[in-house]
Design a protein around this motif. Structure first.
Motif, PDB file in Angstrom:
ATOM      1  N   ASP A 159       2.543   5.170 -10.686  1.00  0.00           N
ATOM      2  CA  ASP A 159       3.158   4.589  -9.488  1.00  0.00           C
ATOM      3  C   ASP A 159       3.206   3.064  -9.551  1.00  0.00           C
ATOM      4  O   ASP A 159       4.110   2.445  -8.997  1.00  0.00           O
ATOM      5  CB  ASP A 159       2.402   5.033  -8.231  1.00  0.00           C
ATOM      6  CG  ASP A 159       2.584   6.525  -7.961  1.00  0.00           C
ATOM      7  OD1 ASP A 159       3.508   7.133  -8.531  1.00  0.00           O
ATOM      8  OD2 ASP A 159       1.778   7.070  -7.180  1.00  0.00           O
ATOM      9  N   LYS A 209      -1.696   9.411 -12.194  1.00  0.00           N
ATOM     10  CA  LYS A 209      -0.621   9.233 -11.210  1.00  0.00           C
ATOM     11  C   LYS A 209      -0.622   7.837 -10.599  1.00  0.00           C
ATOM     12  O   LYS A 209       0.433   7.236 -10.414  1.00  0.00           O
ATOM     13  CB  LYS A 209      -0.734  10.289 -10.111  1.00  0.00           C
ATOM     14  CG  LYS A 209       0.384  10.177  -9.086  1.00  0.00           C
ATOM     15  CD  LYS A 209       0.442  11.373  -8.202  1.00  0.00           C
ATOM     16  CE  LYS A 209       1.468  11.292  -7.124  1.00  0.00           C
ATOM     17  NZ  LYS A 209       2.592  10.438  -7.293  1.00  0.00           N
ATOM     18  N   GLY A 210      -1.797   7.303 -10.318  1.00  0.00           N
ATOM     19  CA  GLY A 210      -1.872   5.983  -9.689  1.00  0.00           C
ATOM     20  C   GLY A 210      -1.264   4.890 -10.556  1.00  0.00           C
ATOM     21  O   GLY A 210      -0.533   4.033 -10.072  1.00  0.00           O
ATOM     22  N   ASP A 214       3.716  12.810 -14.791  1.00  0.00           N
ATOM     23  CA  ASP A 214       2.411  13.214 -14.267  1.00  0.00           C
ATOM     24  C   ASP A 214       1.590  14.027 -15.264  1.00  0.00           C
ATOM     25  O   ASP A 214       0.386  14.165 -15.089  1.00  0.00           O
ATOM     26  CB  ASP A 214       2.585  14.031 -12.978  1.00  0.00           C
ATOM     27  CG  ASP A 214       3.105  13.170 -11.836  1.00  0.00           C
ATOM     28  OD1 ASP A 214       2.850  11.955 -11.855  1.00  0.00           O
ATOM     29  OD2 ASP A 214       3.758  13.720 -10.926  1.00  0.00           O
ATOM     30  N   LYS A 255       0.856  -1.188   0.000  1.00  0.00           N
ATOM     31  CA  LYS A 255       0.000   0.000   0.000  1.00  0.00           C
ATOM     32  C   LYS A 255       0.888   1.232   0.000  1.00  0.00           C
ATOM     33  O   LYS A 255       1.712   1.412   0.886  1.00  0.00           O
ATOM     34  CB  LYS A 255      -0.927   0.003   1.212  1.00  0.00           C
ATOM     35  CG  LYS A 255      -1.904   1.165   1.181  1.00  0.00           C
ATOM     36  CD  LYS A 255      -2.888   1.127   2.322  1.00  0.00           C
ATOM     37  CE  LYS A 255      -3.823   2.308   2.249  1.00  0.00           C
ATOM     38  NZ  LYS A 255      -4.733   2.361   3.367  1.00  0.00           N
ATOM     39  N   LEU A 256       0.688   2.056  -1.019  1.00  0.00           N
ATOM     40  CA  LEU A 256       1.461   3.293  -1.126  1.00  0.00           C
ATOM     41  C   LEU A 256       0.782   4.400  -0.324  1.00  0.00           C
ATOM     42  O   LEU A 256      -0.390   4.292   0.038  1.00  0.00           O
ATOM     43  CB  LEU A 256       1.586   3.707  -2.597  1.00  0.00           C
ATOM     44  CG  LEU A 256       2.206   2.669  -3.541  1.00  0.00           C
ATOM     45  CD1 LEU A 256       2.255   3.202  -4.957  1.00  0.00           C
ATOM     46  CD2 LEU A 256       3.597   2.281  -3.069  1.00  0.00           C
ATOM     47  N   GLY A 257       1.498   5.486  -0.082  1.00  0.00           N
ATOM     48  CA  GLY A 257       0.982   6.601   0.705  1.00  0.00           C
ATOM     49  C   GLY A 257      -0.221   7.286   0.074  1.00  0.00           C
ATOM     50  O   GLY A 257      -1.057   7.851   0.776  1.00  0.00           O
ATOM     51  N   ASN A 258      -0.352   7.238  -1.241  1.00  0.00           N
ATOM     52  CA  ASN A 258      -1.487   7.887  -1.906  1.00  0.00           C
ATOM     53  C   ASN A 258      -2.719   6.990  -1.995  1.00  0.00           C
ATOM     54  O   ASN A 258      -3.712   7.350  -2.615  1.00  0.00           O
ATOM     55  CB  ASN A 258      -1.077   8.374  -3.304  1.00  0.00           C
ATOM     56  CG  ASN A 258      -0.556   7.253  -4.184  1.00  0.00           C
ATOM     57  OD1 ASN A 258      -0.683   6.076  -3.870  1.00  0.00           O
ATOM     58  ND2 ASN A 258       0.062   7.635  -5.290  1.00  0.00           N
ATOM     59  N   GLY A 259      -2.677   5.800  -1.388  1.00  0.00           N
ATOM     60  CA  GLY A 259      -3.834   4.906  -1.348  1.00  0.00           C
ATOM     61  C   GLY A 259      -3.822   3.810  -2.392  1.00  0.00           C
ATOM     62  O   GLY A 259      -4.681   2.936  -2.381  1.00  0.00           O
ATOM     63  N   VAL A 260      -2.851   3.805  -3.305  1.00  0.00           N
ATOM     64  CA  VAL A 260      -2.753   2.762  -4.330  1.00  0.00           C
ATOM     65  C   VAL A 260      -2.299   1.468  -3.668  1.00  0.00           C
ATOM     66  O   VAL A 260      -1.356   1.463  -2.885  1.00  0.00           O
ATOM     67  CB  VAL A 260      -1.759   3.173  -5.441  1.00  0.00           C
ATOM     68  CG1 VAL A 260      -1.569   2.039  -6.444  1.00  0.00           C
ATOM     69  CG2 VAL A 260      -2.245   4.426  -6.147  1.00  0.00           C
ATOM     70  N   SER A 273      -8.717   9.650  -6.345  1.00  0.00           N
ATOM     71  CA  SER A 273      -7.897  10.853  -6.119  1.00  0.00           C
ATOM     72  C   SER A 273      -6.607  10.837  -6.940  1.00  0.00           C
ATOM     73  O   SER A 273      -6.042  11.891  -7.218  1.00  0.00           O
ATOM     74  CB  SER A 273      -7.565  10.981  -4.629  1.00  0.00           C
ATOM     75  OG  SER A 273      -6.855   9.840  -4.192  1.00  0.00           O
ATOM     76  N   VAL A 274      -6.128   9.648  -7.337  1.00  0.00           N
ATOM     77  CA  VAL A 274      -4.935   9.553  -8.184  1.00  0.00           C
ATOM     78  C   VAL A 274      -5.273   8.837  -9.492  1.00  0.00           C
ATOM     79  O   VAL A 274      -4.416   8.263 -10.148  1.00  0.00           O
ATOM     80  CB  VAL A 274      -3.766   8.832  -7.458  1.00  0.00           C
ATOM     81  CG1 VAL A 274      -3.194   9.707  -6.380  1.00  0.00           C
ATOM     82  CG2 VAL A 274      -4.203   7.488  -6.921  1.00  0.00           C
TER      83      VAL A 274
END
Length: 197
Positions: free
Chosen positions: A140, A136-137, A131, A73-78, A158-159
């Motif tokens: 990543d 973005k998701g 980007d 799990k990445l910081g941006n929620g992916v 969001s990404v």
């Protein structure tokens, strides 16, 4: 003790004769007159118990540990799962990559794919990992993958497609409309990195 011929006697007389024979042989059993259901139940329990004992007595086979797919799990929620580790060049930010993908809603509903499910023909996406061009998701997800690798990822909105200009997006009207109508919900991407150019 009298012996009755069941072919000659009437059913009622036959019952009385059987009961008298049982009194002679098993007086305690006839006194209690156990219901037929409980006797059948005991027979069934004994059969089940015998089978359970046979299973428990069998040698235990060695259990093999299942292959575990770990989720990152990445910081941006992916959320990323590596399905297949590639063996080629690793993708870095700014690289131009060629990949196939299947996009689904989080409930499994199909949205779009670069691989035709009937013919198997593919129309891979060739894009730069930055980007400005792609969501973005998904960028990543691709960074750190090796050519030949496969990943599955849950990309939050969001990404995801925060703009209609972000890639990858189908050129055909129907799939494009379907993808953009689900842009405000999490999407699941299954990605196969073909080449790092």
């Amino acid at each position: 003790m009298q012996i009755f011929d069941y072919r000659v006697t009437k059913p009622k007389e036959f019952k009385v004769a059987v009961q008298k024979n049982l009194e002679y042989k098993l007086p305690s059993f006839v006194d209690k007159m156990e219901p037929r259901r409980s006797i059948l139940h005991l027979i069934g329990v004994n059969l089940i118990f015998r089978n359970v004992c046979a299973v428990l007595a069998a040698p235990v086979q060695e259990m093999q540990e299942p292959e575990v797919i770990r989720t990152l799990k990445l910081g941006n929620g992916v959320r990323i799962q590596d399905i297949l580790e590639g063996e080629g060049k690793e993708a870095q930010e700014g690289d131009v990559v060629e990949f196939n993908y299947v996009c689904r809603r989080s409930n499994g509903y199909f949205v779009h794919s670069t691989v035709d499910q009937f013919s198997g023909e593919s129309a891979p996406v060739v894009i730069s990992l930055d980007d400005r061009q792609m969501i973005k998701g998904l960028k990543d997800v691709l960074i750190g993958m090796k050519a030949g690798g496969k990943r599955r990822a849950l990309v939050p909105p969001s990404v995801g497609y925060i703009s209609e200009n972000l890639q990858p997006i189908p050129e055909e009207f129907g799939p494009r409309r379907s993808l953009l109508s689900h842009a405000k919900e999490p999407l699941v991407f299954e990605v196969q990195l073909l080449k790092v150019l």
